[in-house]
Design a protein around this motif. Sequence first.
Motif, short mmCIF file in Angstrom:
data_model
loop_
_atom_site.label_atom_id
_atom_site.label_comp_id
_atom_site.label_asym_id
_atom_site.label_seq_id
_atom_site.Cartn_x
_atom_site.Cartn_y
_atom_site.Cartn_z
N SER A 40 12.27 7.26 10.03
CA SER A 40 12.00 8.24 9.10
C SER A 40 10.85 7.96 8.07
O SER A 40 10.54 8.93 7.24
N GLU A 41 10.20 7.01 8.02
CA GLU A 41 9.27 6.56 7.30
C GLU A 41 7.77 6.53 7.92
O GLU A 41 7.05 6.06 7.12
N ILE A 42 7.80 6.87 9.14
CA ILE A 42 6.33 7.11 9.76
C ILE A 42 5.34 7.84 9.09
O ILE A 42 4.40 7.21 8.90
N GLY A 43 5.91 8.95 8.60
CA GLY A 43 4.89 9.86 7.63
C GLY A 43 4.45 9.21 6.55
O GLY A 43 3.07 9.33 6.33
N LEU A 48 1.02 -1.36 -0.08
CA LEU A 48 -0.08 0.03 -0.04
C LEU A 48 0.87 1.30 0.15
O LEU A 48 0.46 2.20 -0.57
N THR A 49 2.05 1.29 0.89
CA THR A 49 2.71 2.36 0.99
C THR A 49 4.20 2.53 0.43
O THR A 49 4.53 3.61 0.17
N GLY A 50 4.76 1.18 0.11
CA GLY A 50 6.03 1.34 -0.37
C GLY A 50 7.16 1.36 0.92
O GLY A 50 8.22 1.27 0.61
N VAL A 51 6.52 1.34 2.00
CA VAL A 51 7.54 1.42 3.01
C VAL A 51 8.02 -0.16 3.43
O VAL A 51 7.33 -0.78 3.54
#
Length: 151
Positions: free
Chosen positions: A51-54, A27-30
């Motif tokens: 750094s990837e929470i947002g 969904l996010t690429g995270v």
Amino acid sequence: MSREEREKPQVKITPEEFRYMTLLHELTGVHVLDCVIDDENNRIIFLVKPSEIGKAIGPKGIFVQTLKKMLNKNIEIVGYSDNIEELTKYALAPARVKEVKIAERPGGKKIVYATVEPGDKAIAIGKNGKNVARARLLLNRYFNIDTVIIA
């Protein structure tokens, strides 16, 4: 290998947790580092790089809302760290943690004492103790912590 490394539990990801991690990633690429299913509080807690929470939450929380609707569970995104003090701070966010102390009781029980800004105590504990329970779940999973006390 240090004593601390030997005492760290081996985290085992269940097939269900892995499916949820894959879903958030697609969904996010995270890059999702871990996932904890907390049936008691009807939530799924995802751990990602701070750094990837947002990026994981998405603009206006769109990804969290999408997953909440799909899975019918509350979704929480928490920053991951292999440092106990940092993980405690991430797990209790948005409460501002000033200090983290670790104590070991006779019998081997480990306790984390987290001192927060006076105005943030209620935030750190959360409604019905939900936020402190999240911290205990995560700290137990990675550091064998039995209890989290907010001061």
